[in-house]
Motif scaffolding. Structure first.
Motif, PDB file in Angstrom:
ATOM      1  N   TYR A 132       1.151  -1.250   0.058  1.00  0.00           N
ATOM      2  CA  TYR A 132      -0.062  -0.016   0.036  1.00  0.00           C
ATOM      3  C   TYR A 132       1.024   1.548   0.248  1.00  0.00           C
ATOM      4  N   PRO A 133       0.577   2.087  -1.102  1.00  0.00           N
ATOM      5  CA  PRO A 133      -0.081   1.614  -2.233  1.00  0.00           C
ATOM      6  C   PRO A 133       1.846   0.833  -3.308  1.00  0.00           C
ATOM      7  N   THR A 134      -0.125   0.250  -3.886  1.00  0.00           N
ATOM      8  CA  THR A 134       0.600  -0.673  -5.431  1.00  0.00           C
ATOM      9  C   THR A 134       1.440   0.231  -6.308  1.00  0.00           C
ATOM     10  N   LYS A 135       2.897  -0.262  -6.577  1.00  0.00           N
ATOM     11  CA  LYS A 135       3.762   0.654  -7.786  1.00  0.00           C
ATOM     12  C   LYS A 135       2.476  -0.103  -8.684  1.00  0.00           C
ATOM     13  N   ILE A 136       3.125   0.671 -10.089  1.00  0.00           N
ATOM     14  CA  ILE A 136       2.456  -0.260 -11.235  1.00  0.00           C
ATOM     15  C   ILE A 136       2.823  -0.909 -11.910  1.00  0.00           C
ATOM     16  N   ILE A 148      -4.424 -13.133 -13.146  1.00  0.00           N
ATOM     17  CA  ILE A 148      -5.876 -13.792 -12.550  1.00  0.00           C
ATOM     18  C   ILE A 148      -5.359 -15.209 -13.970  1.00  0.00           C
ATOM     19  N   ASN A 149      -4.859 -14.475 -14.474  1.00  0.00           N
ATOM     20  CA  ASN A 149      -5.119 -15.581 -15.982  1.00  0.00           C
ATOM     21  C   ASN A 149      -4.644 -16.708 -15.671  1.00  0.00           C
ATOM     22  N   LEU A 150      -3.283 -16.328 -14.873  1.00  0.00           N
ATOM     23  CA  LEU A 150      -2.818 -17.834 -14.447  1.00  0.00           C
ATOM     24  C   LEU A 150      -3.511 -18.165 -13.613  1.00  0.00           C
ATOM     25  N   LEU A 151      -4.313 -17.598 -12.720  1.00  0.00           N
ATOM     26  CA  LEU A 151      -5.216 -18.470 -11.650  1.00  0.00           C
ATOM     27  C   LEU A 151      -6.542 -18.858 -12.477  1.00  0.00           C
ATOM     28  N   LYS A 152      -7.072 -18.372 -13.361  1.00  0.00           N
ATOM     29  CA  LYS A 152      -8.001 -19.092 -14.016  1.00  0.00           C
ATOM     30  C   LYS A 152      -7.780 -19.991 -14.645  1.00  0.00           C
ATOM     31  N   ASN A 153      -6.609 -20.396 -14.972  1.00  0.00           N
ATOM     32  CA  ASN A 153      -6.505 -21.548 -15.787  1.00  0.00           C
ATOM     33  C   ASN A 153      -6.231 -23.407 -15.095  1.00  0.00           C
ATOM     34  N   ILE A 154      -5.802 -22.580 -13.891  1.00  0.00           N
ATOM     35  CA  ILE A 154      -5.650 -23.194 -12.756  1.00  0.00           C
ATOM     36  C   ILE A 154      -6.766 -23.275 -11.838  1.00  0.00           C
ATOM     37  N   PHE A 155      -7.823 -22.758 -11.945  1.00  0.00           N
ATOM     38  CA  PHE A 155      -9.233 -23.323 -11.007  1.00  0.00           C
ATOM     39  C   PHE A 155     -10.342 -22.908 -11.676  1.00  0.00           C
ATOM     40  N   LYS A 156     -10.158 -22.479 -13.035  1.00  0.00           N
ATOM     41  CA  LYS A 156     -11.218 -22.642 -13.781  1.00  0.00           C
ATOM     42  C   LYS A 156     -12.254 -22.393 -12.944  1.00  0.00           C
ATOM     43  N   GLN A 157     -13.739 -23.841 -13.592  1.00  0.00           N
ATOM     44  CA  GLN A 157     -15.436 -22.933 -13.308  1.00  0.00           C
ATOM     45  C   GLN A 157     -15.073 -23.164 -11.741  1.00  0.00           C
ATOM     46  N   SER A 158     -14.201 -23.172 -11.281  1.00  0.00           N
ATOM     47  CA  SER A 158     -15.046 -23.676 -10.048  1.00  0.00           C
ATOM     48  C   SER A 158     -14.044 -22.349  -9.300  1.00  0.00           C
ATOM     49  N   CYS A 159     -14.514 -21.621  -9.769  1.00  0.00           N
ATOM     50  CA  CYS A 159     -14.709 -20.729  -8.818  1.00  0.00           C
ATOM     51  C   CYS A 159     -14.928 -19.049  -9.842  1.00  0.00           C
ATOM     52  N   PHE A 160     -15.101 -17.838  -9.010  1.00  0.00           N
ATOM     53  CA  PHE A 160     -15.342 -16.354  -9.435  1.00  0.00           C
ATOM     54  C   PHE A 160     -14.064 -15.847  -8.868  1.00  0.00           C
ATOM     55  N   TYR A 161     -13.573 -15.001 -10.238  1.00  0.00           N
ATOM     56  CA  TYR A 161     -12.741 -13.855 -10.513  1.00  0.00           C
ATOM     57  C   TYR A 161     -12.434 -12.314 -10.160  1.00  0.00           C
ATOM     58  N   GLY A 162     -11.890 -11.722  -9.684  1.00  0.00           N
ATOM     59  CA  GLY A 162     -11.908 -10.520  -8.973  1.00  0.00           C
ATOM     60  C   GLY A 162     -10.633  -9.438  -8.954  1.00  0.00           C
ATOM     61  N   TYR A 163     -10.099  -8.501  -9.006  1.00  0.00           N
ATOM     62  CA  TYR A 163      -9.363  -7.855  -8.805  1.00  0.00           C
ATOM     63  C   TYR A 163      -9.543  -7.158  -7.562  1.00  0.00           C
ATOM     64  N   GLN A 164      -8.477  -6.996  -7.000  1.00  0.00           N
ATOM     65  CA  GLN A 164      -8.468  -5.728  -5.358  1.00  0.00           C
ATOM     66  C   GLN A 164      -8.012  -4.770  -6.133  1.00  0.00           C
ATOM     67  N   ASP A 165      -7.893  -3.289  -5.913  1.00  0.00           N
ATOM     68  CA  ASP A 165      -6.795  -1.813  -6.421  1.00  0.00           C
ATOM     69  C   ASP A 165      -6.155  -1.730  -5.558  1.00  0.00           C
ATOM     70  N   HIS A 166      -4.503  -1.518  -5.360  1.00  0.00           N
ATOM     71  CA  HIS A 166      -4.273  -0.704  -3.829  1.00  0.00           C
ATOM     72  C   HIS A 166      -3.589   0.538  -4.938  1.00  0.00           C
TER      73      HIS A 166
END
Length: 228
Positions: free
Chosen positions: A167-171, A179-197
């Protein structure tokens, strides 16, 4: 049939966190202003200093002063004008979960440091018809898998929220590709989101969340305050 009620379109969560600085009326005002502004949900951090930190930690008294007692939380939940918005709560242990299990609360978020907290995860996995969020920014894939599998066994589809834990996160540290990595691993078993800092006075704090939409995420979470 899944027990939680999340829909497919991207939702905006207004993260109040500690913007209230321990002021009860400020917490209520913040929540209602965010709802008036059109947030799909607001989110509080429900905690007790004793549950969050060791008593000798240098910030113990800081969190002690900013925390609300059970009666104050009940007042907050009663005075929020929900309209079409939801109320979510970060929980950091069984004590804060007990407070957050108010009938007005629509879901719970687990911090990265608690993704292997079996007692907390087991309790959450038995709560019906509530949305579950897992903060994955500071966690290993093994820890994330551990938490996801507990909810999967109970037919709950959690939301994996990516966001670098500084906090704060550098660009350069944003790393939306995770997020794409998480989607490739967990696929339809999860929803996905981004938390901005990202710092609020940095123009990228608006641009990066908009870029994250290209990843077809379900939630964007932004920290809020009434006046910087």
């Amino acid at each position: 049939m899944e027990k939680n009620l999340i829909t497919s379109s991207t939702k905006i969560i207004a993260e109040i966190a500690n913007s209230h600085q321990g002021d009860l009326e400020q917490a209520i005002r913040l929540a209602n202003k965010c709802i008036e502004a059109g947030a799909d949900a607001i989110k509080f951090q429900v905690y007790f200093a004793e549950e969050l930190l060791h008593v000798n930690h240098q910030r113990f008294q800081h969190f002690k002063k900013q925390s609300f007692n059970p009666s104050e939380w009940n007042t907050i939940f009663k005075k929020i004008k929900k309209k079409n918005s939801k109320i979510y709560c970060d929980v950091f242990g069984l004590q804060s979960l007990a407070i957050a299990k108010n009938k007005k609360v629509d879901g719970f978020k687990v911090h990265s440091s608690d993704l292997i907290n079996k007692n907390l995860l087991d309790k959450l996995s038995r709560i019906k018809k509530k949305d579950i969020f897992l903060s994955s920014g500071g966690s290993t894939l093994r820890e994330i898998s551990y938490a996801v599998n507990i909810f999967k066994k109970n037919k709950i589809k959690p939301v994996l929220m990516h966001g670098y834990q500084s906090y704060p996160t550098k660009i350069k540290d944003t790393n939306l590709n995770r997020i794409n990595l998480l989607k490739n691993i967990f696929k339809q078993s999860c929803f996905y989101g981004y938390q901005d800092h990202i710092a609020g006075d940095d123009e990228m704090s608006s641009i990066i969340p908009l870029v994250s939409l290209s990843l077809n995420i379900d939630f964007i979470e932004k920290h809020v305050t009434l006046n910087r």
